[in-house]
Design a protein around this motif. Structure first.
Motif, PDB file in Angstrom:
ATOM      1  N   UNK A 179      -2.889 -18.662   6.761  1.00  0.00           N
ATOM      2  CA  UNK A 179      -3.894 -17.642   6.742  1.00  0.00           C
ATOM      3  C   UNK A 179      -3.971 -16.376   7.512  1.00  0.00           C
ATOM      4  N   UNK A 180      -3.310 -16.468   8.626  1.00  0.00           N
ATOM      5  CA  UNK A 180      -3.028 -15.127   9.526  1.00  0.00           C
ATOM      6  C   UNK A 180      -1.913 -14.426   8.843  1.00  0.00           C
ATOM      7  N   UNK A 181      -0.859 -15.006   8.352  1.00  0.00           N
ATOM      8  CA  UNK A 181       0.111 -13.827   7.440  1.00  0.00           C
ATOM      9  C   UNK A 181      -0.718 -13.075   6.239  1.00  0.00           C
ATOM     10  N   UNK A 182      -1.524 -14.109   5.589  1.00  0.00           N
ATOM     11  CA  UNK A 182      -2.471 -13.552   4.364  1.00  0.00           C
ATOM     12  C   UNK A 182      -3.383 -12.586   4.876  1.00  0.00           C
ATOM     13  N   UNK A 183      -3.889 -12.880   5.996  1.00  0.00           N
ATOM     14  CA  UNK A 183      -4.701 -11.695   6.666  1.00  0.00           C
ATOM     15  C   UNK A 183      -4.142 -10.570   6.884  1.00  0.00           C
ATOM     16  N   UNK A 184      -2.973 -10.519   7.284  1.00  0.00           N
ATOM     17  CA  UNK A 184      -2.211  -9.488   7.644  1.00  0.00           C
ATOM     18  C   UNK A 184      -1.720  -8.859   6.432  1.00  0.00           C
ATOM     19  N   UNK A 185      -1.365  -9.353   5.272  1.00  0.00           N
ATOM     20  CA  UNK A 185      -0.812  -8.935   4.212  1.00  0.00           C
ATOM     21  C   UNK A 185      -2.192  -8.068   3.542  1.00  0.00           C
ATOM     22  N   UNK A 186      -3.510  -8.742   3.601  1.00  0.00           N
ATOM     23  CA  UNK A 186      -4.454  -8.026   2.970  1.00  0.00           C
ATOM     24  C   UNK A 186      -4.786  -6.793   3.696  1.00  0.00           C
ATOM     25  N   UNK A 187      -4.506  -6.610   5.237  1.00  0.00           N
ATOM     26  CA  UNK A 187      -4.810  -5.430   6.031  1.00  0.00           C
ATOM     27  C   UNK A 187      -3.865  -4.216   5.593  1.00  0.00           C
ATOM     28  N   UNK A 188      -2.790  -4.748   5.199  1.00  0.00           N
ATOM     29  CA  UNK A 188      -1.910  -3.622   4.647  1.00  0.00           C
ATOM     30  C   UNK A 188      -1.822  -3.500   3.194  1.00  0.00           C
ATOM     31  N   UNK A 189      -2.578  -4.404   2.465  1.00  0.00           N
ATOM     32  CA  UNK A 189      -2.383  -4.549   0.911  1.00  0.00           C
ATOM     33  C   UNK A 189      -1.382  -4.557   0.425  1.00  0.00           C
ATOM     34  N   UNK A 190      -0.625  -5.250   1.087  1.00  0.00           N
ATOM     35  CA  UNK A 190       0.892  -5.419   0.587  1.00  0.00           C
ATOM     36  C   UNK A 190       0.955  -6.040  -0.900  1.00  0.00           C
ATOM     37  N   UNK A 191       0.279  -7.184  -1.153  1.00  0.00           N
ATOM     38  CA  UNK A 191       0.343  -7.737  -2.511  1.00  0.00           C
ATOM     39  C   UNK A 191      -0.239  -9.327  -2.274  1.00  0.00           C
ATOM     40  N   UNK A 192       0.006  -9.753  -3.375  1.00  0.00           N
ATOM     41  CA  UNK A 192      -0.814 -11.365  -3.160  1.00  0.00           C
ATOM     42  C   UNK A 192       0.261 -12.222  -2.482  1.00  0.00           C
ATOM     43  N   UNK A 193      -0.952 -13.129  -1.874  1.00  0.00           N
ATOM     44  CA  UNK A 193      -0.547 -14.010  -0.931  1.00  0.00           C
ATOM     45  C   UNK A 193      -1.230 -15.103  -0.527  1.00  0.00           C
ATOM     46  N   UNK A 194      -0.896 -16.428  -0.361  1.00  0.00           N
ATOM     47  CA  UNK A 194      -1.898 -17.639  -0.464  1.00  0.00           C
ATOM     48  C   UNK A 194      -3.002 -17.527  -1.561  1.00  0.00           C
ATOM     49  N   UNK A 195      -2.389 -17.228  -2.816  1.00  0.00           N
ATOM     50  CA  UNK A 195      -3.398 -17.101  -3.920  1.00  0.00           C
ATOM     51  C   UNK A 195      -4.107 -18.479  -4.354  1.00  0.00           C
ATOM     52  N   UNK A 196      -3.608 -19.525  -3.837  1.00  0.00           N
ATOM     53  CA  UNK A 196      -4.621 -20.685  -4.174  1.00  0.00           C
ATOM     54  C   UNK A 196      -5.978 -20.977  -3.773  1.00  0.00           C
ATOM     55  N   UNK A 197      -6.306 -19.848  -2.682  1.00  0.00           N
ATOM     56  CA  UNK A 197      -7.625 -19.623  -2.092  1.00  0.00           C
ATOM     57  C   UNK A 197      -8.307 -18.411  -2.472  1.00  0.00           C
ATOM     58  N   UNK A 198      -9.379 -18.249  -2.499  1.00  0.00           N
ATOM     59  CA  UNK A 198      -9.986 -16.938  -2.848  1.00  0.00           C
ATOM     60  C   UNK A 198      -9.859 -15.965  -1.415  1.00  0.00           C
TER      61      UNK A 198
END
Length: 432
Positions: free
Chosen positions: A44-63
């Motif tokens: 979840x921490x790497x997914x949160x970082x990716x969201x902050x940078x709007x990199x792309x989909x990550x950890x998509x099994x959860x909303x």
């Protein structure tokens, strides 16, 4: 002093403020321990970082919502343990306040409401989840507050009822936007609404069809049943889909309106896939007995051996099971609806995992059930005490505090004696 304490009984907002400050302090002390990623923070921490940078989909099994909140903490406090866990600690505090508000609204009594808040704070699973960058603490906070607002909506003018009902629907949508485990609770909320309306019609000796009307209703006055269900469904669904808004701005593979529904199918496939056996997997029936807790962390960190064991407070988790039975007995003996309602909350929360298609189970799935036990216990004491203020629930809360202090070193990542220091707390081989 006694007069001041008595005055607090009629000032729930002041009491809630004090409870919130105490809970936030409890959850925040040494929140940077351990100083490294632990357990499912790795997802979840790497997914949160990716969201902050709007990199792309990550950890998509959860909303997205839980990861968005973790990302908000990183944005405000930095990419460090405090930033990762800042908003989970706030969610933990919100959960304590929701327990207080729920029991206050349900019983209208300060003593059981305070006990509910205390037990929730001392419930070790909440303490650990409030200090771990995972999704479950957000799920619990949104769901408990949805229950509080639904309960609040039962009383008031028709205009107030509709606004509060809409607020509950938004909170349910946010819970689903955190984790799909909230979906059954939306259905249960609608079912409870219908059943209570039918019960009110039966008690008033009116035709059952009168349950569809909003007029003359003792609960949620002015809110007709079918429009109420439609409002609950449409608002919660709309809120859920709004949590995906950041995904439309990804730099890589941005989400589109046409891709929103296919994404849900992909998420479902990931949620229901057959997973490889895991060291810490456990079955739903074992969770109330606490047969298989989970080591979130057990490593050398910051110059000492430290561990974080996800384990419930035995006083609450095992004592709460007796309280569930007591509440069911209260209903069988005197048709007491409030004890039955909280007992059914716990039963339903566990029954969900008998039905949903998960190939593996883990003890942290019991997080919501553990929270509901913190409501069941004070309601049971209140019912059987019958206003005689014998103080038994305070003794129960004190016993929970003693257990919390006992387990504190291995739930708070405190320094341990050596690599085998954990053995002191291992009551059963399955806890290792």
């Amino acid at each position: 002093m006694l007069a001041r304490l008595k005055a607090l009984r009629t000032r729930p907002y002041l009491v809630a403020l004090l409870l919130g400050l105490a809970a936030q302090t409890l959850f925040s002390v040494h929140i940077d321990r351990p100083s490294r990623i632990m357990f499912d923070e790795v997802h979840y921490v790497p997914a949160a970082r990716a969201l902050l940078d709007l990199e792309g989909p990550r950890n998509i099994e959860h909303p997205l919502l839980g990861k968005e909140l973790i990302g908000a903490g990183i944005m405000i406090f930095g990419d460090n343990p405090i930033g990762w866990r800042a908003f989970t600690s706030l969610a933990g505090t919100a959960t304590v306040l929701a327990a207080f508000a729920f029991v206050w609204l349900l019983l209208g009594s300060m003593r059981p409401a305070l006990v509910a808040a205390a037990l929730t704070a001392l419930n070790q699973t909440l303490y650990i989840q409030a200090r771990t960058a995972m999704l479950d603490v957000f799920l619990g906070a949104f769901l408990l507050w949805a229950l509080v607002v639904m309960l609040w909506a039962m009383r008031g003018t028709p205009g107030q009822v509709k606004r509060r009902w809409t607020g509950a629907a938004v909170l349910l949508g946010l819970a689903v936007g955190t984790k799909w485990a909230a979906i059954p609770y939306v259905a249960l909320a609608g079912l409870a609404f219908i059943l209570l309306r039918l019960r009110d019609a039966r008690l008033a000796k009116r035709p059952l069809l009168s349950a569809l009307s909003g007029k003359g209703q003792p609960h949620w006055p002015g809110l007709a049943t079918i429009p109420g269900l439609l409002l609950l469904g449409t608002v919660s669904i709309a809120t859920y889909f709004l949590t995906f808004l950041p995904a439309f701005f990804y730099q890589q593979a941005p989400l589109t309106l046409a891709g929103l529904i296919p994404l849900q199918r992909e998420m479902y496939a990931l949620q229901t896939q057959v997973l490889q056996p895991h060291t810490y997997q456990s079955d739903w029936w074992s969770w109330p007995l606490m047969l298989r807790p989970i080591w979130y962390f057990y490593e050398w960190d910051q110059g000492a051996q430290r561990g974080v064991l996800l384990i419930g407070n035995p006083v609450i988790m095992w004592g709460g099971l007796l309280a569930v039975l007591a509440c069911l007995w209260a209903w069988l003996r005197s048709r007491a609806i409030r004890p039955l309602a909280v007992a059914l909350l716990w039963i339903a929360s566990l029954a969900i995992y008998i039905v949903i298609p998960k190939s593996l189970g883990f003890y942290y799935y019991y997080h919501l059930s553990g929270l509901f036990l913190c409501l069941v216990v004070p309601v049971a004491f209140h019912h059987f005490d019958r206003g005689r203020d014998k103080g038994r629930e305070e003794w129960f809360a004190f016993a929970a505090l003693v257990a919390f202090v006992y387990f504190y070193p291995i739930i708070a990542a405190s320094p341990l004696r050596d690599s085998q220091g954990f053995a002191y707390w291992m009551w059963f081989n399955s806890w290792r």
